[in-house]
Design an enzyme around this catalytic site. Structure first.
Site, short mmCIF file in Angstrom:
data_model
loop_
_atom_site.label_atom_id
_atom_site.label_comp_id
_atom_site.label_asym_id
_atom_site.label_seq_id
_atom_site.Cartn_x
_atom_site.Cartn_y
_atom_site.Cartn_z
N LYS A 80 -36.71 4.16 52.25
CA LYS A 80 -37.61 4.98 53.07
C LYS A 80 -37.61 4.52 54.52
O LYS A 80 -37.53 3.31 54.79
CB LYS A 80 -39.02 4.87 52.47
CG LYS A 80 -40.07 5.82 53.02
CD LYS A 80 -41.35 5.65 52.22
CE LYS A 80 -42.49 6.50 52.73
NZ LYS A 80 -43.73 6.28 51.93
N SER A 155 -46.19 10.05 50.62
CA SER A 155 -45.30 10.12 51.76
C SER A 155 -43.83 9.85 51.41
O SER A 155 -42.96 10.03 52.27
CB SER A 155 -45.77 9.11 52.81
OG SER A 155 -45.75 7.78 52.31
N SER A 179 -48.33 7.36 47.42
CA SER A 179 -47.07 7.79 48.03
C SER A 179 -45.82 7.51 47.22
O SER A 179 -44.74 7.97 47.58
CB SER A 179 -46.93 7.17 49.42
OG SER A 179 -47.89 7.71 50.30
#
Length: 466
Positions: A80, A155, A179
Site C-alpha cells: 500500500k 482504505s 481498512s
C-alpha cells in the site's frame, strides 16, 4: 488449466521451492495480468516491473544454491502507498506527498522481502487513508473487479482489488478503522487485522505516529485463502527493532476451547437480512466443524467506537487539519468534517477521558474472550456500499458510519479480527467477522479455516466490463 495468476500464495511458494515453477515465471505471469486488468480497475498506482523481475531472479538464484528463500518464496505481493518502500513515493493518496520518496523500507516491506516475497506494485488508497472508499486527486479511483458499481473498500481498496483481480496473491493493507477487513469484505476475500504490535511498523519518511495510531493502527494481509493469510502473517510479523510497540509473541499457543459467541447485532447495530443470513451460515459452519456456538450479547462496541473516533480525531485535528486544507481534496474534507462533527472538538480533557475509558472496555473484552475465544459478528451492517455513497450527503455518511460500527470499535479494543468471505448476496460479496483474544491470531485462523472449508474456494475476478 489453472493460470499462474489464479494460484494461491501457498501453492506458488511450494511450486517455486520445488522448482516446478521459477520465480521469474510467476512474476512475469502476474506482471502480464497487471498490464491486462489494472487499466480497468486502477488498483496498482506505482509500477516497477524490472525491479520485481530482478527480485525474482534473486529468488531463483538462491534456490539454485540450495537455499530456502522463506515462506513467501516467489509469491507476488503488493504494498500500500502509505508505507515506505525504498525508492518509491509514500504518497498516502496525496498530491502533497507525490515527491516523498522513501530512502529505506518500512519493517513490513523488509519482512516481505526477507521472506522471499516479490513486490509487483504499490496499491491505491483514499487521500489520507481516511475512507472506506478508494479515490483521490493524485491517483484517481479504484474500481471493484467483482462489481464496478460498488466500493472496493478502503482504505486498502487498491490492495483488495489487486488480490481479487489476480494481480498479486497477497495484498498488504493497513487498518485503524477497518481498512484491511472492509476491503476484503467488499472484494470477496479474507483479511486479517492482527493485534497491535504483532507486525512491526515505522515510516522514516515522516514523523512518528501520534498515540491513537500507535494504539490502534496495524498492517495486515489480504488474500484468497486462509493458508495464504497464515504464511503472509508469519512473514510480516518477523521482528524489527524500529518499532517500540513490537511484541514477539509466538505463533500459536496453548489449546483453546472451541467455543464461539454469536453477536448478530452488537450493541444494537442495524443489520440487513443478507448480513444476518451470512452470520447464521457462519455459525452453522462452525458447529459442523465441532464448535459450540452460543448467541449472546458481547461487551460494548459503541463506546469503543467512540473512543476510536476521539483518539483518531484528536491527532487529525491536531496534526493533519492544515494538510487537509492544503491538499484541498473535496472527499476527504467532507469526511473529516463529518467525523469531527461526530467526535466534537477533541481537547485534553476528552482525550484523557477516552484513554481512561479504554482501559475498562479492554478489560471487559479480555474477560469475555477468556470464556469465548471467538466472537462471530458482522463485518458491516450492510452489503458493500455503492461507490462514493459516503460523500453523497450527510445522511448517507451517517448511514455508512453506523453500518461500520464493528470496523471502528475493534481497533480501540486492541484485539485481532478476521474478515472471511462466505459468498454472495444480491450480486455483492458477503462475509463474516471473527474477533479473538490478543496475540491469538492462530485461533482466528483456525476458526476461519473451518468456515472456509465448508464453503466454495475464492476465484479470481475477471471484470467483463473492462
Amino acid at each position: 488449466m489453472t493460470e499462474i495468476w489464479e494460484m494461491t500464495a501457498s501453492r506458488i511458494a511450494a511450486d517455486v521451492r520445488a522448482k516446478r515453477l521459477s520465480a521469474v515465471q510467476v512474476t512475469e505471469a502476474h506482471l502480464d495480468r497487471l498490464a491486462k486488468v489494472n487499466p480497468a480497475i486502477n488498483a496498482v498506482v506505482q509500477e516497477f516491473p524490472e525491479e520485481a523481475l530482478d527480485a525474482a531472479r534473486q529468488i531463483d538464484a538462491a534456490i539454485a544454491k540450495g537455499e530456502d528463500p522463506g515462506p513467501l518464496c516467489g509469491v507476488p505481493v503488493t504494498i500500500k502507498v502509505n508505507v515506505d518502500q525504498k525508492g518509491h513515493a509514500t504518497t498516502n493518496g496525496l498530491r502533497l506527498q507525490e515527491a516523498l520518496v522513501a530512502t529505506e523500507d518500512s519493517p513490513v516491506v523488509s519482512n516481505v522481502r526477507k521472506a522471499g516475497g516479490i513486490i509487483v506494485g504499490r496499491t491505491n488508497t483514499p487521500a489520507f487513508s481516511l475512507r472506506w472508499f478508494t479515490k483521490n486527486d493524485l491517483h484517481g479511483q479504484t474500481l471493484n473487479p467483482r462489481n464496478r458499481e460498488i466500493t472496493p473498500g478502503g482504505s486498502s481498496g487498491g490492495a483488495a482489488a489487486a488480490v481479487a483481480a489476480g494481480i498479486c496473491a497477497i495484498g498488504h493493507g493497513t487498518d485503524i478503522a477497518g481498512s484491511v477487513r472492509y476491503p476484503a469484505y467488499a472484494c470477496g476475500l479474507h483479511g486479517l487485522r492482527p493485534t497491535p504490535g504483532r507486525i512491526p511498523a515505522s515510516n522514516s519518511s515522516g514523523p512518528d505516529r501520534f498515540i491513537g495510531a500507535q494504539l490502534m493502527a496495524v498492517s495486515g494481509p489480504i488474500a484468497r485463502s486462509m493458508p495464504d493469510l497464515e504464511i503472509a502473517f508469519a512473514a510480516m510479523s518477523a521482528p524489527d527493532p524500529r518499532d517500540p510497540w513490537y511484541v514477539p509473541a509466538a505463533q500459536g499457543g496453548a489449546d483453546f476451547p472451541r467455543r464461539a459467541a454469536l453477536a448478530l447485532a452488537p450493541d444494537g447495530m442495524e443489520v440487513t437480512g443478507d448480513v444476518r443470513a451470512a452470520l447464521l451460515d457462519g455459525a452453522d459452519r462452525l458447529r459442523d466443524a465441532g464448535w459450540t456456538v452460543e448467541e449472546v450479547d458481547c461487551p460494548p462496541m459503541r463506546r469503543a467506537a467512540g473512543i476510536n473516533a476521539c483518539l483518531w480525531m484528536a491527532e487529525t485535528q491536531f496534526g493533519a487539519a492544515e494538510m487537509l486544507a492544503r491538499e484541498g481534496e473535496a472527499d476527504s474534507q467532507f469526511v473529516f468534517a463529518r467525523m469531527s462533527e461526530d467526535a466534537g472538538q477533541v481537547g485534553f480533557r476528552s482525550l484523557m477521558e477516552a484513554l481512561q475509558a479504554r482501559a475498562g472496555i479492554v478489560r471487559q473484552w479480555q474477560l469475555f474472550l477468556s470464556d469465548f475465544p471467538v466472537v462471530l459478528c458482522p463485518v458491516s451492517g450492510e452489503l458493500p456500499f455503492d461507490q462514493q455513497l459516503d460523500v453523497s450527503s450527510k445522511a448517507a455518511f451517517a448511514r455508512v458510519f453506523e453500518a461500520q460500527l464493528t470496523q471502528r470499535a475493534i481497533p480501540a479494543i486492541g484485539v485481532p479480527a478476521l474478515s472471511i468471505a462466505t459468498g454472495e448476496a444480491n450480486g455483492r460479496p458477503v462475509g463474516v467477522q471473527l474477533v479473538g483474544p490478543r496475540y491469538r491470531e492462530d485461533i482466528l485462523l483456525a476458526a476461519g479455516g473451518d468456515i472456509e472449508a465448508r464453503g466454495r474456494p475464492i476465484l479470481v475476478a475477471n471484470p467483463e466490463w473492462s
